[in-house]
Design a protein around this motif. Sequence first.
Motif, PDB file in Angstrom:
ATOM      1  N   ASP A   1      -6.640  32.422  23.768  1.00 12.72           N
ATOM      2  CA  ASP A   1      -5.887  31.667  24.769  1.00 12.72           C
ATOM      3  C   ASP A   1      -4.869  30.909  23.938  1.00 12.72           C
ATOM      4  O   ASP A   1      -5.178  29.863  23.358  1.00 12.72           O
ATOM      5  CB  ASP A   1      -6.803  30.719  25.549  1.00 12.72           C
ATOM      6  CG  ASP A   1      -6.029  29.964  26.639  1.00 12.72           C
ATOM      7  OD1 ASP A   1      -6.666  29.274  27.456  1.00 12.72           O
ATOM      8  OD2 ASP A   1      -4.776  30.050  26.646  1.00 12.72           O
ATOM      9  N   PRO A   2      -3.629  31.451  23.828  1.00  8.97           N
ATOM     10  CA  PRO A   2      -2.663  30.867  22.881  1.00  8.97           C
ATOM     11  C   PRO A   2      -2.369  29.390  23.139  1.00  8.97           C
ATOM     12  O   PRO A   2      -2.254  28.609  22.195  1.00  8.97           O
ATOM     13  CB  PRO A   2      -1.421  31.730  23.094  1.00  8.97           C
ATOM     14  CG  PRO A   2      -1.928  33.021  23.634  1.00  8.97           C
ATOM     15  CD  PRO A   2      -3.093  32.643  24.501  1.00  8.97           C
ATOM     16  N   LEU A   3      -2.261  28.994  24.423  1.00  9.59           N
ATOM     17  CA  LEU A   3      -2.021  27.578  24.753  1.00  9.59           C
ATOM     18  C   LEU A   3      -2.875  27.191  25.948  1.00  9.59           C
ATOM     19  O   LEU A   3      -2.449  27.263  27.110  1.00  9.59           O
ATOM     20  CB  LEU A   3      -0.544  27.335  25.071  1.00  9.59           C
ATOM     21  CG  LEU A   3       0.371  26.991  23.888  1.00  9.59           C
ATOM     22  CD1 LEU A   3       1.755  26.627  24.387  1.00  9.59           C
ATOM     23  CD2 LEU A   3      -0.204  25.858  23.058  1.00  9.59           C
ATOM     24  N   ASP A   4      -4.077  26.753  25.620  1.00  8.40           N
ATOM     25  CA  ASP A   4      -5.000  26.327  26.668  1.00  8.40           C
ATOM     26  C   ASP A   4      -4.549  24.979  27.216  1.00  8.40           C
ATOM     27  O   ASP A   4      -4.293  24.057  26.453  1.00  8.40           O
ATOM     28  CB  ASP A   4      -6.414  26.209  26.108  1.00  8.40           C
ATOM     29  CG  ASP A   4      -7.348  25.532  27.081  1.00  8.40           C
ATOM     30  OD1 ASP A   4      -7.736  24.377  26.817  1.00  8.40           O
ATOM     31  OD2 ASP A   4      -7.602  26.117  28.145  1.00  8.40           O
ATOM     32  N   GLY A   5      -4.446  24.895  28.555  1.00  3.34           N
ATOM     33  CA  GLY A   5      -3.993  23.632  29.137  1.00  3.34           C
ATOM     34  C   GLY A   5      -2.484  23.476  29.071  1.00  3.34           C
ATOM     35  O   GLY A   5      -1.961  22.354  29.035  1.00  3.34           O
ATOM     36  N   SER A   6      -1.746  24.595  29.093  1.00  4.87           N
ATOM     37  CA  SER A   6      -0.284  24.496  28.940  1.00  4.87           C
ATOM     38  C   SER A   6       0.358  23.730  30.091  1.00  4.87           C
ATOM     39  O   SER A   6       1.449  23.180  29.927  1.00  4.87           O
ATOM     40  CB  SER A   6       0.340  25.882  28.774  1.00  4.87           C
ATOM     41  OG  SER A   6       0.021  26.690  29.882  1.00  4.87           O
ATOM     42  N   SER A   7      -0.327  23.627  31.224  1.00  4.72           N
ATOM     43  CA  SER A   7       0.263  22.805  32.300  1.00  4.72           C
ATOM     44  C   SER A   7       0.235  21.322  31.915  1.00  4.72           C
ATOM     45  O   SER A   7       0.810  20.488  32.609  1.00  4.72           O
ATOM     46  CB  SER A   7      -0.478  23.038  33.617  1.00  4.72           C
ATOM     47  OG  SER A   7      -1.845  22.800  33.435  1.00  4.72           O
ATOM     48  N   ASN A   8      -0.385  20.995  30.808  1.00  2.00           N
ATOM     49  CA  ASN A   8      -0.377  19.616  30.284  1.00  2.00           C
ATOM     50  C   ASN A   8       0.852  19.326  29.423  1.00  2.00           C
ATOM     51  O   ASN A   8       1.062  18.183  29.005  1.00  2.00           O
ATOM     52  CB  ASN A   8      -1.630  19.373  29.433  1.00  2.00           C
ATOM     53  CG  ASN A   8      -2.818  18.947  30.271  1.00  2.00           C
ATOM     54  OD1 ASN A   8      -2.709  18.789  31.487  1.00  2.00           O
ATOM     55  ND2 ASN A   8      -3.952  18.760  29.626  1.00  2.00           N
ATOM     56  N   LEU A   9       1.647  20.381  29.138  1.00  2.00           N
ATOM     57  CA  LEU A   9       2.808  20.167  28.263  1.00  2.00           C
ATOM     58  C   LEU A   9       3.827  19.244  28.930  1.00  2.00           C
ATOM     59  O   LEU A   9       4.343  18.327  28.294  1.00  2.00           O
ATOM     60  CB  LEU A   9       3.430  21.523  27.914  1.00  2.00           C
ATOM     61  CG  LEU A   9       4.608  21.524  26.944  1.00  2.00           C
ATOM     62  CD1 LEU A   9       4.300  20.760  25.677  1.00  2.00           C
ATOM     63  CD2 LEU A   9       5.039  22.953  26.620  1.00  2.00           C
ATOM     64  N   LYS A  10       4.089  19.492  30.221  1.00  2.00           N
ATOM     65  CA  LYS A  10       5.104  18.678  30.922  1.00  2.00           C
ATOM     66  C   LYS A  10       4.709  17.195  30.919  1.00  2.00           C
ATOM     67  O   LYS A  10       5.512  16.353  30.530  1.00  2.00           O
ATOM     68  CB  LYS A  10       5.306  19.206  32.345  1.00  2.00           C
ATOM     69  CG  LYS A  10       6.651  18.818  32.936  1.00  2.00           C
ATOM     70  CD  LYS A  10       7.038  19.694  34.116  1.00  2.00           C
ATOM     71  CE  LYS A  10       8.430  19.314  34.607  1.00  2.00           C
ATOM     72  NZ  LYS A  10       8.700  19.878  35.927  1.00  2.00           N
ATOM     73  N   PRO A  11       3.475  16.823  31.296  1.00  2.00           N
ATOM     74  CA  PRO A  11       3.086  15.403  31.247  1.00  2.00           C
ATOM     75  C   PRO A  11       2.677  14.943  29.849  1.00  2.00           C
ATOM     76  O   PRO A  11       2.154  13.838  29.692  1.00  2.00           O
ATOM     77  CB  PRO A  11       1.903  15.356  32.227  1.00  2.00           C
ATOM     78  CG  PRO A  11       1.312  16.709  32.203  1.00  2.00           C
ATOM     79  CD  PRO A  11       2.472  17.651  31.971  1.00  2.00           C
ATOM     80  N   ASN A  12       2.940  15.805  28.820  1.00  2.00           N
ATOM     81  CA  ASN A  12       2.645  15.430  27.429  1.00  2.00           C
ATOM     82  C   ASN A  12       1.189  15.027  27.213  1.00  2.00           C
ATOM     83  O   ASN A  12       0.878  13.978  26.628  1.00  2.00           O
ATOM     84  CB  ASN A  12       3.585  14.290  26.988  1.00  2.00           C
ATOM     85  CG  ASN A  12       3.540  14.076  25.496  1.00  2.00           C
ATOM     86  OD1 ASN A  12       3.156  14.984  24.749  1.00  2.00           O
ATOM     87  ND2 ASN A  12       3.865  12.885  25.052  1.00  2.00           N
ATOM     88  N   SER A  13       0.297  15.859  27.716  1.00  2.00           N
ATOM     89  CA  SER A  13      -1.147  15.618  27.551  1.00  2.00           C
ATOM     90  C   SER A  13      -1.741  16.684  26.632  1.00  2.00           C
ATOM     91  O   SER A  13      -1.089  17.693  26.367  1.00  2.00           O
ATOM     92  CB  SER A  13      -1.822  15.640  28.928  1.00  2.00           C
ATOM     93  OG  SER A  13      -1.289  14.589  29.728  1.00  2.00           O
ATOM     94  N   PRO A  14      -2.965  16.476  26.136  1.00  2.00           N
ATOM     95  CA  PRO A  14      -3.526  17.378  25.121  1.00  2.00           C
ATOM     96  C   PRO A  14      -3.626  18.836  25.556  1.00  2.00           C
ATOM     97  O   PRO A  14      -3.809  19.117  26.740  1.00  2.00           O
ATOM     98  CB  PRO A  14      -4.934  16.819  24.855  1.00  2.00           C
ATOM     99  CG  PRO A  14      -4.980  15.488  25.458  1.00  2.00           C
ATOM    100  CD  PRO A  14      -3.923  15.428  26.528  1.00  2.00           C
ATOM    101  N   MET A  15      -3.494  19.706  24.572  1.00  2.00           N
ATOM    102  CA  MET A  15      -3.636  21.153  24.787  1.00  2.00           C
ATOM    103  C   MET A  15      -4.319  21.749  23.561  1.00  2.00           C
ATOM    104  O   MET A  15      -4.596  21.028  22.598  1.00  2.00           O
ATOM    105  CB  MET A  15      -2.257  21.799  24.908  1.00  2.00           C
ATOM    106  CG  MET A  15      -1.431  21.284  26.034  1.00  2.00           C
ATOM    107  SD  MET A  15       0.133  22.136  26.119  1.00  2.00           S
ATOM    108  CE  MET A  15       0.603  22.136  24.415  1.00  2.00           C
ATOM    109  N   GLY A  16      -4.545  23.063  23.588  1.00  2.00           N
ATOM    110  CA  GLY A  16      -5.169  23.688  22.433  1.00  2.00           C
ATOM    111  C   GLY A  16      -4.921  25.177  22.365  1.00  2.00           C
ATOM    112  O   GLY A  16      -4.259  25.757  23.226  1.00  2.00           O
ATOM    113  N   THR A  17      -5.457  25.772  21.313  1.00  2.00           N
ATOM    114  CA  THR A  17      -5.472  27.223  21.131  1.00  2.00           C
ATOM    115  C   THR A  17      -6.923  27.615  20.917  1.00  2.00           C
ATOM    116  O   THR A  17      -7.617  26.972  20.131  1.00  2.00           O
ATOM    117  CB  THR A  17      -4.632  27.620  19.894  1.00  2.00           C
ATOM    118  OG1 THR A  17      -3.264  27.318  20.135  1.00  2.00           O
ATOM    119  CG2 THR A  17      -4.771  29.098  19.578  1.00  2.00           C
TER     120      THR A  17
END
Length: 289
Positions: free
Chosen positions: A91-107
Amino acid sequence: MSRPTTDQEAVLDDIFETLAALAPEIRASLPGRRTKSDETNPSGEVRLEADAYADELLEEALGAIDGVGFYASEEQAEPIDTGEGLSVALDPLDGSSNLKPNSPMGTIIAVYDEPLPGDGDSLLASGFVLFGPIMTMSVARDGVLTEAVVENGEIDVITEDLDIPEEPTVYGMGGRVPDWTEGFAAFIDEVEQEYKLRYGGSMVADVNQVLTYGGIFSYPALQSAPDGKLRLQFEGIPMAYLVECAGGRSSDGSQSILDVEATDLHQRVPVHLGNEQLIDRVEAHLADE
Ligand code: AFP
């Protein structure tokens, strides 16, 4: 679980060193790629520019490793043949919908010693990179979970043999309340009296809360989605192995996620991860349904 051979151990070393080295580049790529692309992934989710770019970087770097034979990701319909060897599923960017609100994500990464879809029997190792206030990488190999800081692309181990705290303190669960099943709602009625809520929309960050403070993370079977939301290959199995290596338990509602039969690369699975006593309790509630 499969035990890696000496040669496979060397390939695993290369895989995790490559992932650590790539983490700063993935992170640096995020600011300029917060926009939605006009493409969807095989699960029907709109892809962000960042999802596609991280997938490209990971496919190129991991696919080039001698001993990696297949590259698969949540973003691509079929595995890519990269030569002879192990299969990596990401999962290259888990939680990518968190990018816009600048919240944590992962791989998230899982390594299997068979062509995909793989299951718990063919899993060799798994791990995740967490893009939080700092960049960390947690790796589960040979039954042991290790946590490291990877700020400058090098692996700086901070915790060897990490164990989930015995006393649970937090809980996090996905899905909308009206869409929960009766048994799951009854379980949450209990735990919300006992523990603190920690749910932020990225499985990597939310499960790391549980690994750090003890508790439970669930993305359950829903009335509208009996298999839940999360993908067995790229999210369920790798995170289940990490939690089980830390002395916790995983469940799809009735069995370990490592015992779930893998039939499709993008199949979904209900996910419950955390302290044994809490997994026993949620299974008991779901068994009554
Ligand atoms: P995205 O990668 O589309 O943001 O989804 C993240 C995720 O797969 C997992 O990381 C979260 O636990 C879960 O989905 C969040 O789902 P909800 O948005 O339904 O809470």
